[in-house]
Design an enzyme around this catalytic site. Structure first.
Site, short mmCIF file in Angstrom:
data_model
loop_
_atom_site.label_atom_id
_atom_site.label_comp_id
_atom_site.label_asym_id
_atom_site.label_seq_id
_atom_site.Cartn_x
_atom_site.Cartn_y
_atom_site.Cartn_z
N ARG A 105 41.27 29.13 31.14
CA ARG A 105 42.66 29.04 31.62
C ARG A 105 43.22 27.62 31.50
O ARG A 105 44.41 27.44 31.25
CB ARG A 105 42.75 29.49 33.08
CG ARG A 105 42.74 30.99 33.23
CD ARG A 105 42.85 31.38 34.70
NE ARG A 105 43.12 32.80 34.84
CZ ARG A 105 43.09 33.45 35.99
NH1 ARG A 105 42.82 32.81 37.11
NH2 ARG A 105 43.37 34.73 36.03
N GLY A 152 44.67 40.85 37.20
CA GLY A 152 45.67 41.74 37.80
C GLY A 152 46.98 41.73 37.04
O GLY A 152 47.59 42.78 36.82
N GLY A 155 39.76 39.70 34.52
CA GLY A 155 38.69 39.04 35.27
C GLY A 155 37.42 38.73 34.50
O GLY A 155 37.35 37.75 33.76
C1 3PG Z 1 44.25 35.57 39.27
O1 3PG Z 1 43.21 34.92 39.20
O2 3PG Z 1 44.27 36.80 39.12
C2 3PG Z 1 45.54 34.82 39.48
O3 3PG Z 1 45.34 33.46 39.49
C3 3PG Z 1 46.25 35.30 40.71
O4 3PG Z 1 45.53 35.01 41.86
P1 3PG Z 1 45.79 35.85 43.17
O5 3PG Z 1 45.31 37.25 42.88
O6 3PG Z 1 45.02 35.18 44.28
O7 3PG Z 1 47.27 35.84 43.44
MG MG Z 2 43.74 38.44 41.01
#
Ligand code: 3PG
Ligand code: MG
Length: 402
Positions: free
Chosen positions: A39, A382, A358
């Site tokens: 990232r 997500g 992820g």
């Molecule tokens: C992630 O890692 O999915 C994003 O950085 C968002 O993080 P969060 O789900 O804590 O908002």
């Molecule tokens: Mg997340």
């Protein structure tokens, strides 16, 4: 709608300006050291573009989900990694500010020279960030002449830094990573190259239902593995033993099978064991015996899935999200390793391949597949699934003036 990006603004307009860049540096940190830095690396083209044009680059991100200020969630290790990445460029120095708003930060910004980079401390040290609090949005916006969002992976969040502050800055633009993500994912969502195949694994069905509903419509084949597969098999009447089942979503799975059964591929054999710690594994076909759980797809399934992925019917597009089994345990990694290798092979044979979500990048790397053996690795977890589900993405729409 086409996104307004960095190149849509006259080159000379960046010189001497404070450019606030929302990045997603929410990476894994352990003992003060950054793990996978994908990232961070993906934001370098945006950062370099801006520094070369004489901007004062102010980077802001969240890290984890702290409950107020908490040093365990400092972005200091990220500042260190970022300096290591850009530090070799002559004249470029990364500084770190110990807060993200307030007088000391304003003073620090006042001392910046054109081309300098300043990383602000974790935005989530303030509850106002997630609450999209107007006063906090104003404080952030006061630091910016130009707002850039390069954090696709947080664009599903309607937070101060991803949404509220952007509305208060006239010049708001997508960074290069944001643009690349939106281009790839919108092509996949709306206009995929055929044949279009989707490989879905992992544990949670709930998070994927929205994306799956859309992808089942568009895809030619949807290949299911991981724990998610056992819920599908249970819905078809197979015995699944102690395997993880998402009972709550069984009705949805049954409906999906009734409507799209011809597109959905399911495992026919499994690597089963009493527990993940049990090394005396059993290869089973069909039903999984009582007292045992499935932890990976079996060899016959691997063969079928790999052939489907690496393609015998021409290059198309393939999306992979989620491991095929409990790949962290080597005894259950074979399915994931083979899918990763088949994805690479499909890429070399001319398919457009995308991976997202992820731990899929981690799974791919553990399988010995490199980043340059896939067309695009999404930075989002997500966010990627939400985008594919057609959900509203506040961090994207705000860049288009909404
Ligand atoms: C992630 O890692 O999915 C994003 O950085 C968002 O993080 P969060 O789900 O804590 O908002
Ligand atoms: Mg997340």
């Amino acid at each position: 709608m086409a996104l307004r990006t960095l190149t849509d603004l006259d080159d000379k307009k960046f010189n001497g300006k404070r450019v606030f860049v929302r990045v997603d540096f929410n990476v894994s940190v352990s003992n003060g050291t950054v793990g996978e830095d994908y990232r961070i690396r993906m934001t370098i083209p945006t950062i370099e573009y801006l520094t070369k044009r004489g901007a004062k680059v102010i980077l802001a991100s969240h890290l984890g989900r702290p409950d107020g200020r908490d040093d365990d969630y400092t972005l200091a290790p990220v500042a260190k990694r970022l300096s290591e990445i850009v530090g070799s460029r002559p004249g470029i120095k990364v500084r770190f500010a110990h807060d993200c708003v307030g007088q000391p930060v304003e003073d620090e910004i006042g001392r910046m020279n054109n081309g300098d980079i300043l990383l602000l401390e974790n935005l989530r040290f303030y509850k106002e960030e997630e609450a999209n609090d107007l006063k906090f949005c104003k404080k952030l916006a006061s630091l910016a002449d130009i707002y850039v969002n390069d954090a696709f992976s947080t664009s599903h969040r309607k937070h101060a830094s991803t949404y509220g502050m952007a509305k208060l800055v006239d010049a708001r633009l997508a960074g290069f990573n944001m643009r690349k993500e939106v281009e790839y994912l919108s092509m996949m969502k709306d206009n995929p190259i055929k044949p279009f195949k989707v490989v879905v694994g992992g544990v949670k069905i709930k998070d994927k239902i929205g994306a799956l509903e859309h992808l089942l419509l568009k895809a030619d084949k949807v290949i299911i593995g991981g724990a998610a597969a056992y819920t599908f098999l249970k819905a078809k009447g197979f015995k699944t033993g102690k395997s993880l089942i998402d009972n709550e979503h069984l009705p949805w799975v049954s409906k999906a099978l009734a409507s799209y059964g011809d597109k959905i591929m399911l495992p026919t054999d499994h690597v089963a064991a009493i527990s993940p710690a049990d090394t005396s594994i059993t290869m089973v076909k069909g039903d999984i015996p009582d007292g045992m759980a499935g932890f990976d797809i079996g060899s016959e399934t691997i063969e079928r899935y790999s052939t489907e992925v690496s393609g015998t019917n021409g290059a198309g597009m393939i999306f992979w999200n989620g491991p095929m089994g409990m790949f962290e345990v080597r005894a259950f990694a074979n399915g994931t390793v083979n899918i990763a290798k088949s994805m690479a092979l499909a890429y070399w044979r001319g398919a457009k391949t995308l991976i997202g979500g992820g731990d899929t990048l981690e799974a791919m790397k553990k399988s010995g597949v490199a980043e340059n053996e896939v067309s695009h690795v999404s930075t989002g977890g997500g966010a990627t699934l939400r985008y594919l589900a057609g959900d509203e993405m506040p961090g994207v729409s705000v860049l288009n003036g909404q």
